[in-house]
Design a protein around this motif. Sequence first.
Motif, mmCIF file in Angstrom:
data_model
loop_
_atom_site.group_PDB
_atom_site.id
_atom_site.type_symbol
_atom_site.label_atom_id
_atom_site.label_comp_id
_atom_site.label_asym_id
_atom_site.label_seq_id
_atom_site.Cartn_x
_atom_site.Cartn_y
_atom_site.Cartn_z
ATOM 1 N N LYS A 1 -16.591 0.936 1.620
ATOM 2 C CA LYS A 1 -15.678 -0.578 0.432
ATOM 3 C C LYS A 1 -16.757 -1.233 0.671
ATOM 4 O O LYS A 1 -16.851 -2.195 -0.123
ATOM 5 C CB LYS A 1 -14.272 -0.844 1.402
ATOM 6 N N ARG B 1 -5.963 8.877 -6.574
ATOM 7 C CA ARG B 1 -6.128 8.621 -7.597
ATOM 8 C C ARG B 1 -6.377 9.950 -8.806
ATOM 9 O O ARG B 1 -6.221 10.208 -9.805
ATOM 10 C CB ARG B 1 -7.188 8.252 -7.780
ATOM 11 N N ASP C 1 -8.597 4.020 0.917
ATOM 12 C CA ASP C 1 -8.435 3.777 0.239
ATOM 13 C C ASP C 1 -9.850 4.639 -0.344
ATOM 14 O O ASP C 1 -9.280 5.007 -1.930
ATOM 15 C CB ASP C 1 -8.582 2.248 -0.738
ATOM 16 N N TYR C 2 -10.887 4.654 0.152
ATOM 17 C CA TYR C 2 -12.043 5.556 -0.231
ATOM 18 C C TYR C 2 -11.497 7.093 0.698
ATOM 19 O O TYR C 2 -12.230 8.060 0.325
ATOM 20 C CB TYR C 2 -13.247 5.567 0.795
ATOM 21 N N SER D 1 -8.486 -4.378 8.300
ATOM 22 C CA SER D 1 -9.055 -3.416 7.012
ATOM 23 C C SER D 1 -9.580 -2.232 7.308
ATOM 24 O O SER D 1 -10.671 -2.087 7.432
ATOM 25 C CB SER D 1 -9.016 -3.716 5.733
ATOM 26 N N GLY E 1 -6.908 7.007 -0.529
ATOM 27 C CA GLY E 1 -6.000 6.610 -2.122
ATOM 28 C C GLY E 1 -6.924 7.548 -2.980
ATOM 29 O O GLY E 1 -7.074 7.679 -3.516
ATOM 30 N N THR E 2 -7.935 8.053 -2.550
ATOM 31 C CA THR E 2 -9.394 9.069 -3.488
ATOM 32 C C THR E 2 -8.648 9.956 -4.100
ATOM 33 O O THR E 2 -8.171 10.556 -5.327
ATOM 34 C CB THR E 2 -10.608 8.929 -2.959
ATOM 35 N N GLU F 1 -10.442 1.875 5.228
ATOM 36 C CA GLU F 1 -11.406 3.099 3.881
ATOM 37 C C GLU F 1 -10.043 3.657 3.456
ATOM 38 O O GLU F 1 -10.809 4.907 3.327
ATOM 39 C CB GLU F 1 -12.555 3.330 4.544
ATOM 40 N N LYS G 1 -0.172 10.666 -0.486
ATOM 41 C CA LYS G 1 0.584 9.849 -0.893
ATOM 42 C C LYS G 1 1.680 9.435 0.545
ATOM 43 O O LYS G 1 1.340 7.906 0.433
ATOM 44 C CB LYS G 1 1.158 9.850 -2.154
ATOM 45 N N LYS H 1 -0.952 1.674 4.109
ATOM 46 C CA LYS H 1 -1.264 0.538 3.812
ATOM 47 C C LYS H 1 -0.020 -0.880 4.891
ATOM 48 O O LYS H 1 -0.436 -1.793 4.455
ATOM 49 C CB LYS H 1 -0.833 0.952 2.768
ATOM 50 N N LEU I 1 -0.658 7.548 2.750
ATOM 51 C CA LEU I 1 -1.409 6.002 1.964
ATOM 52 C C LEU I 1 -1.099 5.519 2.457
ATOM 53 O O LEU I 1 -1.049 3.986 2.678
ATOM 54 C CB LEU I 1 -2.181 6.689 0.556
#
Length: 308
Positions: free
Chosen positions: A79, A279, A271-272, A267, A275-276, A269, A292, A299, A295
């Motif tokens: 990030k 997406r 999202d990387y 926090s 999360g990736t 990673e 999902k 979160k 993730l």
Amino acid sequence: MKIGIIGTGGVGGYFGAKLAAAGNDVQFLARGEHLKAIQSKGLQVKSIKKDVHIQPANASDKISDLSDCDLVIFACKAKQVRETAVQLSKTLKKEAWILPLQNGVLAADELAEFFDRKQILGGLCMIFSFIESPGVISHVGLNEPMIIFGELDQTKSERCKTVLHLFEKADIRCKQSEDIHASLWQKFILICLSGLGAIANEGYGLIRETPESRSLLVDVLTEVSQIAKAKSINLPKDIVEKSMAIVDSYPADSMSSLARDVLSGKSSEIDYQNGTVVRFGLELGIATPANKFVLGMVKLLEQKNCKA
């Protein structure tokens, strides 16, 4: 060769110390109490393989100190890549090489937004390590740390030979990949399991031994493999089985850096990682319910632990 290490944590601290011990001019980028300890007492690596103590160690928090480096290793969190690249692109000499070692599959593309893509190598590492205390890196686990790298266009180059020799001389286990994108995804599929350690607050042992959570491990791996296939990544057909075999080889109490971050109130990673996957799944029309779930739960834990 002058080498810049961006992020003197478990990854950058370990490999950077090995490179410095081999006689290279290494400039470490760190911050806070960790930086102060390195500047006053040097950088210490505790390892079951071999301890290393670099004293004095060249360390600062000024990215401009890396401007004349021949090779810059990005060892910061995924990030942090983009924001760090913005700053470095203003000072780094144009002929420098850049090697990212982040978790995930986005680092090279993010760096290419700010640097000539020809400067960038693809890279990843395999290591269980962390900052034990300011100025001290701890390498744990029986597996020997390793760096895998290669040209993004999959060609064989003289600079890859140079980097290979650099690492070998520093007694760093390394490999030049003929398909660095496949290599990145082979690791990516494994790190997408990291969040389960945070959710369970457990090492890999109990998670893989409990039938229901083992099934969830397989579901996460299967979804990532489906995404990779849709993106034409050349992974083995039995990548899920091979990945589970690797997980089964981990020390039972081993825990990913992502899990440690979440459980310590930092926090992560996520999202990387998962999360990736989510997406990419939305973009490709592939369902990713297991990823999902991971993730969403991570979160939630981030919010809970950050408030604690």
